[in-house]
Design an enzyme around this catalytic site. Structure first.
Site, short mmCIF file in Angstrom:
data_model
loop_
_atom_site.label_atom_id
_atom_site.label_comp_id
_atom_site.label_asym_id
_atom_site.label_seq_id
_atom_site.Cartn_x
_atom_site.Cartn_y
_atom_site.Cartn_z
N ALA A 57 0.93 -1.22 0.02
CA ALA A 57 0.09 0.03 0.04
C ALA A 57 0.92 1.16 0.02
CB ALA A 57 -1.08 0.12 1.17
N LEU A 100 -0.73 -6.00 4.68
CA LEU A 100 0.00 -6.11 3.45
C LEU A 100 1.38 -6.23 4.28
CD1 LEU A 100 -1.25 -4.05 0.96
CD2 LEU A 100 -1.73 -6.49 0.89
N SER A 101 2.60 -6.89 3.49
CA SER A 101 3.69 -6.75 4.01
C SER A 101 4.33 -5.40 4.23
CB SER A 101 4.93 -7.30 2.97
OG SER A 101 4.61 -8.72 2.58
N GLU A 102 4.10 -4.46 3.57
CA GLU A 102 4.36 -3.03 3.75
C GLU A 102 3.30 -1.99 3.31
OE1 GLU A 102 7.45 -2.21 4.94
OE2 GLU A 102 8.77 -4.09 4.52
N THR A 103 3.31 -0.86 4.20
CA THR A 103 2.67 0.31 3.80
C THR A 103 3.37 1.25 4.06
OG1 THR A 103 0.18 -0.75 4.55
CG2 THR A 103 0.60 1.56 4.38
#
Length: 68
Positions: free
Chosen positions: A20, A42-45
């Site tokens: 994101a 998610l893995s990363e925002t």
């Protein structure tokens, strides 16, 4: 704030790692960014804000801020 979901590390749709990206006019609280990252799951925002010298970027996983 605008939020986008992007496929990182690929040139093909539906491949790579989903992440994101939140484009903000000003910084939200750390708590808000942490909660949004957890909700995205998610893995990363990534959170970005335009500043005088360019863009400032902060990354969060669902559980913590990632130092870059």
């Amino acid at each position: 704030m605008k939020q986008y979901i992007v496929d990182a590390f690929t040139h093909e749709p539906f491949k790579g790692n989903p992440a994101a990206v939140c484009v903000m006019d000003e910084w939200a609280s750390d708590d808000f960014m942490m909660q949004l990252a957890a909700e995205n799951n998610l893995s990363e925002t990534a959170f970005i804000v335009k500043e005088v010298s360019g863009y400032h970027l902060r990354w969060f996983t669902p559980g913590t801020e990632v130092e870059i």
